[in-house]
Write a protein that holds these residues in place. Sequence first.
Motif, PDB file in Angstrom:
ATOM      1  N   GLY A  96       0.847  -1.171   0.157  1.00 35.79           N
ATOM      2  CA  GLY A  96       0.118   0.016  -0.243  1.00 35.79           C
ATOM      3  C   GLY A  96       0.742   1.175  -0.030  1.00 35.79           C
ATOM      4  N   GLY A  97       1.959   1.174   0.859  1.00 35.78           N
ATOM      5  CA  GLY A  97       2.832   2.437   0.827  1.00 35.78           C
ATOM      6  C   GLY A  97       3.434   2.593  -0.344  1.00 35.78           C
ATOM      7  N   MET A  98       3.904   1.641  -0.976  1.00 38.87           N
ATOM      8  CA  MET A  98       4.559   1.873  -2.578  1.00 38.87           C
ATOM      9  C   MET A  98       3.683   2.375  -3.504  1.00 38.87           C
ATOM     10  SD  MET A  98       6.621  -1.747  -2.279  1.00 38.87           S
ATOM     11  CE  MET A  98       7.402  -1.984  -3.842  1.00 38.87           C
ATOM     12  N   VAL A  99       2.485   1.858  -3.502  1.00 40.51           N
ATOM     13  CA  VAL A  99       1.391   2.254  -4.250  1.00 40.51           C
ATOM     14  C   VAL A  99       1.270   3.716  -4.081  1.00 40.51           C
ATOM     15  CG1 VAL A  99      -1.038   2.337  -5.153  1.00 40.51           C
ATOM     16  CG2 VAL A  99       0.076   0.152  -4.729  1.00 40.51           C
ATOM     17  N   ARG A 100       1.179   4.114  -2.853  1.00 43.84           N
ATOM     18  CA  ARG A 100       0.893   5.466  -2.620  1.00 43.84           C
ATOM     19  C   ARG A 100       1.932   6.423  -3.107  1.00 43.84           C
ATOM     20  NH1 ARG A 100      -3.606   7.829  -3.466  1.00 43.84           N
ATOM     21  NH2 ARG A 100      -4.762   8.621  -1.404  1.00 43.84           N
ATOM     22  N   ARG A 101       3.241   5.783  -3.035  1.00 48.67           N
ATOM     23  CA  ARG A 101       4.285   6.576  -3.454  1.00 48.67           C
ATOM     24  C   ARG A 101       4.570   6.653  -5.073  1.00 48.67           C
ATOM     25  NH1 ARG A 101       9.461   4.151  -1.410  1.00 48.67           N
ATOM     26  NH2 ARG A 101       8.147   2.634  -0.317  1.00 48.67           N
ATOM     27  N   LEU A 102       3.933   5.687  -5.633  1.00 49.22           N
ATOM     28  CA  LEU A 102       3.934   5.567  -6.937  1.00 49.22           C
ATOM     29  C   LEU A 102       2.768   6.645  -7.493  1.00 49.22           C
ATOM     30  CD1 LEU A 102       4.563   4.131  -9.860  1.00 49.22           C
ATOM     31  CD2 LEU A 102       2.489   2.569  -9.249  1.00 49.22           C
ATOM     32  N   GLU A 103       2.095   6.705  -6.867  1.00 49.11           N
ATOM     33  CA  GLU A 103       0.660   7.771  -7.381  1.00 49.11           C
ATOM     34  C   GLU A 103       1.525   9.185  -7.244  1.00 49.11           C
ATOM     35  OE1 GLU A 103      -3.223   5.464  -6.745  1.00 49.11           O
ATOM     36  OE2 GLU A 103      -2.278   6.569  -4.879  1.00 49.11           O
ATOM     37  N   LEU A 104       2.432   9.275  -6.196  1.00 41.88           N
ATOM     38  CA  LEU A 104       3.028  10.557  -5.973  1.00 41.88           C
ATOM     39  C   LEU A 104       4.066  10.940  -6.965  1.00 41.88           C
ATOM     40  CD1 LEU A 104       3.385  12.884  -3.783  1.00 41.88           C
ATOM     41  CD2 LEU A 104       5.217  11.482  -2.704  1.00 41.88           C
ATOM     42  N   ALA A 105       4.552   9.699  -7.627  1.00 42.14           N
ATOM     43  CA  ALA A 105       5.365   9.946  -8.646  1.00 42.14           C
ATOM     44  C   ALA A 105       4.822  10.342 -10.034  1.00 42.14           C
ATOM     45  CB  ALA A 105       6.107   8.501  -8.948  1.00 42.14           C
ATOM     46  N   GLN A 106       3.767   9.655 -10.065  1.00 40.27           N
ATOM     47  CA  GLN A 106       2.601  10.023 -11.270  1.00 40.27           C
ATOM     48  C   GLN A 106       2.241  11.546 -11.248  1.00 40.27           C
ATOM     49  OE1 GLN A 106      -0.791   7.294 -10.625  1.00 40.27           O
ATOM     50  NE2 GLN A 106      -0.067   5.881 -11.911  1.00 40.27           N
ATOM     51  N   ALA A 107       2.190  11.964 -10.025  1.00 44.54           N
ATOM     52  CA  ALA A 107       1.774  13.493  -9.945  1.00 44.54           C
ATOM     53  C   ALA A 107       3.148  14.372 -10.134  1.00 44.54           C
ATOM     54  CB  ALA A 107       1.143  13.656  -8.715  1.00 44.54           C
ATOM     55  N   LEU A 108       3.941  13.803  -9.909  1.00 45.02           N
ATOM     56  CA  LEU A 108       5.474  14.658  -9.868  1.00 45.02           C
ATOM     57  C   LEU A 108       6.208  14.882 -11.203  1.00 45.02           C
ATOM     58  CD1 LEU A 108       7.125  13.630  -6.396  1.00 45.02           C
ATOM     59  CD2 LEU A 108       6.250  15.895  -6.972  1.00 45.02           C
ATOM     60  N   VAL A 109       5.667  13.729 -12.150  1.00 41.43           N
ATOM     61  CA  VAL A 109       6.440  13.722 -13.407  1.00 41.43           C
ATOM     62  C   VAL A 109       6.292  14.830 -14.078  1.00 41.43           C
ATOM     63  CG1 VAL A 109       4.495  12.369 -14.688  1.00 41.43           C
ATOM     64  CG2 VAL A 109       6.815  12.014 -15.031  1.00 41.43           C
ATOM     65  N   SER A 110       5.397  15.508 -14.166  1.00 40.62           N
ATOM     66  CA  SER A 110       5.312  16.583 -15.034  1.00 40.62           C
ATOM     67  C   SER A 110       5.813  17.909 -14.278  1.00 40.62           C
ATOM     68  CB  SER A 110       3.742  16.942 -15.327  1.00 40.62           C
ATOM     69  OG  SER A 110       2.964  17.166 -14.054  1.00 40.62           O
ATOM     70  N   SER A 111       6.513  17.684 -13.233  1.00 39.87           N
ATOM     71  CA  SER A 111       7.245  18.973 -12.470  1.00 39.87           C
ATOM     72  C   SER A 111       6.040  19.966 -12.072  1.00 39.87           C
ATOM     73  CB  SER A 111       8.455  19.389 -13.187  1.00 39.87           C
ATOM     74  OG  SER A 111       9.303  18.531 -13.683  1.00 39.87           O
ATOM     75  N   PRO A 112       5.109  19.588 -11.230  1.00 38.34           N
ATOM     76  CA  PRO A 112       4.016  20.711 -11.112  1.00 38.34           C
ATOM     77  C   PRO A 112       4.597  21.862 -10.317  1.00 38.34           C
ATOM     78  CG  PRO A 112       3.696  18.774  -9.896  1.00 38.34           C
ATOM     79  CD  PRO A 112       4.845  18.305 -10.727  1.00 38.34           C
ATOM     80  N   ARG A 113       3.942  22.821 -10.302  1.00 39.00           N
ATOM     81  CA  ARG A 113       4.241  23.810  -9.339  1.00 39.00           C
ATOM     82  C   ARG A 113       3.261  23.942  -8.217  1.00 39.00           C
ATOM     83  NH1 ARG A 113       4.143  29.407 -12.381  1.00 39.00           N
ATOM     84  NH2 ARG A 113       4.707  30.341 -10.428  1.00 39.00           N
TER      85      ARG A 113
END
Length: 267
Positions: free
Chosen positions: A138-155
């Motif tokens: 579960g923790g890895m999935v949440r971190r994966l979702e974080l990576a998904q959100a970060l990949v476009s270098s959002p502000r």
Amino acid sequence: MTAPAVRCRDLRYGFGDTIAVDGVDLDIERGSVFGLLGPNGAGKTTTIRMITTLLPAPPGAIEVFGVDVRRKLAVRRLIGYVPQQLSADSALTGRENVALFARLFDVPRAGRADAVDAALESVGLADVAERTAGTYSGGMVRRLELAQALVSSPRLLVLDEPTIGLDPIARAGVWERIEQVRADTGMTVLVTTHYMEEADKHCDRVALMHRGRLRSEGTPEELKAAIGPEATLEDAFRAATGDDLDSGAGEGMRNVRAVRRVARRLG
Ligand SMILES: Nc1ncnc2c1ncn2[C@@H]1O[C@H](COP(=O)(O)OP(=O)(O)OP(=O)(O)O)[C@@H](O)[C@H]1O
Ligand SMILES: [Mg+2]
């Protein structure tokens, strides 16, 4: 004067007869971690869905870095979003999940592979990137979702209950990644959580939302000090929401279902 990362003015939203958001004013300073707290049904997710352009807002009600959210595409380029409902595809590998988001969020093709690598690296999943997400904890999935959100270098990174259903170590792991990315990039973070100690520890400012309205807002220290010398953020939360915090008629079952759904998805 530079515009704040998020500015809401008299924000309102209703689902039929249900008033979900009832006149919210909010300013989120650039580079800060801002926590939106509140019981089930308070209106947190609705507020976030409006800020992330997924629900419509009237003109002038919301600006993200000075851009009206009605300019959806322009605003979406500024935002990374981890929704409350889990979004990783368990049949794809970690890398494929992040690559999919890189395409969705228009990361330029030339830099895409590097951006995917960097995002996986930043959440500590580079070593397991070729495994399917279905084999992740579960923790890895949440971190994966974080990576998904970060990949476009959002502000602006928007996280709706990023740590729900995780054990304390996995929760700390998610926060560690959030703080690291914030320190490295200066991005602004808007997060909702039910875990008061997490908000106290990790948020620069918090707002307590109840029945569609913000009941108080400030640094965790300010909100605690307003209650008394030994007060916890939970005490401040209870004072702001009244004693009906746990009663939330009709919301209890919704929450149980949500946690079950998360538990199922997390395996
Ligand atoms: N799609 C929808 N259709 C109808 N009513 C909705 C919908 N989404 C939310 N609501 C209602 O709007 C209100 C606010 O819900 P919202 O999901 O924003 O709360 P929340 O603070 O995110 O709660 P939680 O902590 O349980 O996630 C609730 O009364 C909820 O039942
Ligand atoms: Mg919610």
